[in-house]
Write an enzyme that holds these catalytic residues in place. Structure first.
Site, short mmCIF file in Angstrom:
data_model
loop_
_atom_site.label_atom_id
_atom_site.label_comp_id
_atom_site.label_asym_id
_atom_site.label_seq_id
_atom_site.Cartn_x
_atom_site.Cartn_y
_atom_site.Cartn_z
N LYS A 94 0.86 -1.18 0.00
CA LYS A 94 0.00 0.00 0.00
C LYS A 94 0.90 1.23 0.00
O LYS A 94 2.05 1.17 0.46
CB LYS A 94 -0.87 0.01 1.27
CG LYS A 94 -2.12 0.83 1.17
CD LYS A 94 -3.30 0.06 0.61
CE LYS A 94 -4.51 0.93 0.46
NZ LYS A 94 -5.68 0.22 -0.04
N GLY A 191 -26.36 1.32 1.49
CA GLY A 191 -25.50 1.97 0.49
C GLY A 191 -25.68 1.33 -0.87
O GLY A 191 -25.33 0.18 -1.08
N VAL A 192 -26.29 2.09 -1.79
CA VAL A 192 -26.53 1.53 -3.13
C VAL A 192 -25.74 2.34 -4.17
O VAL A 192 -26.28 2.84 -5.14
CB VAL A 192 -28.05 1.45 -3.47
CG1 VAL A 192 -28.67 0.30 -2.73
CG2 VAL A 192 -28.78 2.76 -3.15
N GLY A 193 -24.44 2.45 -3.90
CA GLY A 193 -23.53 3.11 -4.84
C GLY A 193 -23.08 2.12 -5.89
O GLY A 193 -23.86 1.27 -6.34
N VAL A 195 -21.10 -0.63 -5.96
CA VAL A 195 -21.24 -2.06 -5.68
C VAL A 195 -22.68 -2.38 -5.27
O VAL A 195 -23.28 -3.35 -5.76
CB VAL A 195 -20.28 -2.50 -4.55
CG1 VAL A 195 -20.45 -3.97 -4.25
CG2 VAL A 195 -18.84 -2.19 -4.93
P1 NAD Z 1 -19.69 4.21 -3.53
O1 NAD Z 1 -19.15 5.46 -2.97
O2 NAD Z 1 -19.98 4.13 -5.00
O3 NAD Z 1 -21.03 3.81 -2.77
C1 NAD Z 1 -21.24 4.00 -1.41
C2 NAD Z 1 -22.68 4.44 -1.24
O4 NAD Z 1 -22.95 4.51 0.15
C3 NAD Z 1 -22.97 5.82 -1.82
O5 NAD Z 1 -24.13 5.76 -2.65
C4 NAD Z 1 -23.20 6.69 -0.59
O6 NAD Z 1 -24.14 7.71 -0.81
C5 NAD Z 1 -23.73 5.66 0.39
N1 NAD Z 1 -23.59 6.03 1.81
C6 NAD Z 1 -22.64 6.79 2.41
N2 NAD Z 1 -22.90 6.88 3.72
C7 NAD Z 1 -24.02 6.15 3.96
C8 NAD Z 1 -24.78 5.86 5.12
N3 NAD Z 1 -24.48 6.36 6.32
N4 NAD Z 1 -25.86 5.05 4.99
C9 NAD Z 1 -26.22 4.55 3.79
N5 NAD Z 1 -25.54 4.82 2.65
C10 NAD Z 1 -24.46 5.61 2.75
O7 NAD Z 1 -18.67 3.04 -3.10
P2 NAD Z 1 -18.58 1.58 -3.70
O8 NAD Z 1 -17.51 1.54 -4.73
O9 NAD Z 1 -19.95 1.07 -4.04
O10 NAD Z 1 -18.02 0.78 -2.44
C11 NAD Z 1 -18.86 0.47 -1.36
C12 NAD Z 1 -18.05 -0.16 -0.23
O11 NAD Z 1 -17.41 -1.33 -0.71
C13 NAD Z 1 -16.93 0.74 0.30
O12 NAD Z 1 -16.78 0.49 1.66
C14 NAD Z 1 -15.71 0.26 -0.45
O13 NAD Z 1 -14.51 0.50 0.26
C15 NAD Z 1 -16.00 -1.23 -0.53
N6 NAD Z 1 -15.32 -1.88 -1.66
C16 NAD Z 1 -15.60 -1.50 -2.93
C17 NAD Z 1 -14.98 -2.15 -3.99
C18 NAD Z 1 -15.28 -1.77 -5.42
O14 NAD Z 1 -14.96 -2.55 -6.32
N7 NAD Z 1 -15.88 -0.62 -5.69
C19 NAD Z 1 -14.08 -3.19 -3.74
C20 NAD Z 1 -13.83 -3.57 -2.42
C21 NAD Z 1 -14.47 -2.91 -1.39
#
Ligand code: NAD
Length: 365
Positions: A94, A191-193, A195
């Site tokens: 890292k 959280g519906v971002g 992933v």
């Molecule tokens: P993202 O930022 O696209 O989505 C996160 C979502 O969570 C957003 O829509 C945000 O508005 C919402 N959010 C924030 N605070 C919140 C709360 N208090 N309650 C409900 N929703 C809330 O991120 P992502 O890429 O979808 O990743 C999601 C999680 O998975 C993160 O913790 C990330 O570290 C982990 N992760 C992601 C990946 C990847 O491939 N993207 C890989 C490994 C781990």
């Protein structure tokens, strides 16, 4: 071999740097400074027995250098475990850049950082992490080939991460309910971002009863309407009647307060560091009869996607590799039951066992 320890248990304030490196068997630290560009960075290579150390670069306004050092030591070690449990030929590393991501970025700074990455000769491969954008990584790539996740390469890892999370959730269901069908199961996705939305799509196809929360109202509305998911409040999500809780937003949502409220029998989501304290809450979850899918094993799709880029493999290969998360999670849960040890500890042990076994045929890079 490094011992299984709470991943948070790193405190540099009390130990000199090399003693701290020795405590968790870190191989190498590279301190980077360049007054002309303002670059101050640390690259940590934790373990390269399985292959080059892969892990993202984070840019953050650390309060002091010790905080940055603690972070990079902890995060690089976490990558060793994640890459190992995922069956990848990658070690853990890292990097952290100390500074304000809003005001300190420049092409020169990232190119200088790229030169430092390059000086490690491929022992460390970098990628995006918190505070870093694709443009920043493009600058890094002007000075080194040891970068993944660039625009136009392996692409958004989220579909692969969501797929791995989905199959791992099914593996938990098989162990907990006797069937891996999620049809009719009440599943709350926090959280519906990136992933979370792909996960909701897969769950909707399987006929699950889906509940969602998100701080971003427009996303919440769109996902709810597209997949027929029911919207619940940000805090209400911990109280609803559900079978599976899937944290896909924040870390540390499994803690003393939420555990007294959660009625689910499975916790399986993509968010990193879901247990506020691995030792306390890993044990507490087990004592409540819940299955916790260790986050670093369940959300490995992202790193699998990076690996496909390193090796020049297809996105189909990445999806196929993510399917293996089903078997990994099954093995973790079965062993956890047999040994009466929390799942996160079993996952750590399995990661260490693989490194010990491959270490017999390979030396660190
Ligand atoms: P993202 O930022 O696209 O989505 C996160 C979502 O969570 C957003 O829509 C945000 O508005 C919402 N959010 C924030 N605070 C919140 C709360 N208090 N309650 C409900 N929703 C809330 O991120 P992502 O890429 O979808 O990743 C999601 C999680 O998975 C993160 O913790 C990330 O570290 C982990 N992760 C992601 C990946 C990847 O491939 N993207 C890989 C490994 C781990």
């Amino acid at each position: 071999m490094f011992e299984v320890k709470n991943i948070e248990d790193t405190n540099l304030a009390e130990n000199p740097v090399i003693a701290q490196m020795s405590k968790y068997d870190h191989e190498q630290l590279l301190f980077c400074n360049d007054n002309a560009t303002g670059l101050k960075a640390i690259i940590a290579v934790h373990n390269t027995v399985l292959g080059p150390a892969l892990g993202g670069t984070r840019m953050w306004t650390y309060n002091n250098e010790m905080e940055a050092l603690n972070d990079v030591l902890r995060l690089s070690r976490g990558m060793t475990y994640k890459n190992s449990i995922s069956g990848l030929n990658l070690g853990g590393g890292k990097a952290v850049i100390i500074g304000d991501a809003r005001s300190m970025k420049s092409e020169a700074l990232f190119r200088r950082f790229g030169k430092f990455v390059n000086s490690l000769g491929g022992k460390y491969i970098t990628a995006e992490d918190v505070g870093i954008s694709p443009v920043d990584m493009t600058w890094v790539s002007m000075e080194t080939n040891h970068v993944v996740g660039l625009p136009g390469k392996s692409g958004d890892p989220s579909p692969v991460t969501a797929h791995g999370t989905y199959v791992g959730m099914k593996a938990c269901a098989k162990e907990q309910f006797g069937s891996d069908s999620l049809n009719g199961k009440k599943i709350a996705v926090q959280g519906v971002g990136h992933v979370g939305e792909y996960l909701v799509e897969a769950l909707a196809k399987e006929g699950a009863e889906i509940y969602i929360s998100d701080i971003h109202e427009p996303t919440l509305k769109r996902v709810s309407e597209t997949y027929g998911a029911k919207v619940v409040g940000l805090d209400e999500i911990y109280d609803i009647d559900m079978d599976i809780y899937a944290p896909c937003a924040l870390g540390a949502t499994v803690n003393d307060e939420t555990l007294s409220r959660l009625k689910c029998s499975i916790i399986a989501g993509a968010a990193n560091n879901q247990l506020q304290n691995e030792i306390i809450h890993g044990q507490a979850v087990m004592e409540r009869g819940m299955i916790y899918a260790p986050d670093f094993a369940l959300n490995a799709g992202g790193v699998i996607n990076c690996y496909s880029e390193v090796k020049g493999l297809s996105s189909e290969w990445a999806m196929g590799k993510a399917e293996e998360i089903y078997g990994t999670i099954s093995n973790i849960v079965k062993r956890s039951v047999a040994e009466n040890v929390p799942t996160y500890q079993i996952a750590n042990k399995m990661a260490e066992e693989r490194i010990a076994s491959i270490g017999k045929v390979k030396l660190p890079l």
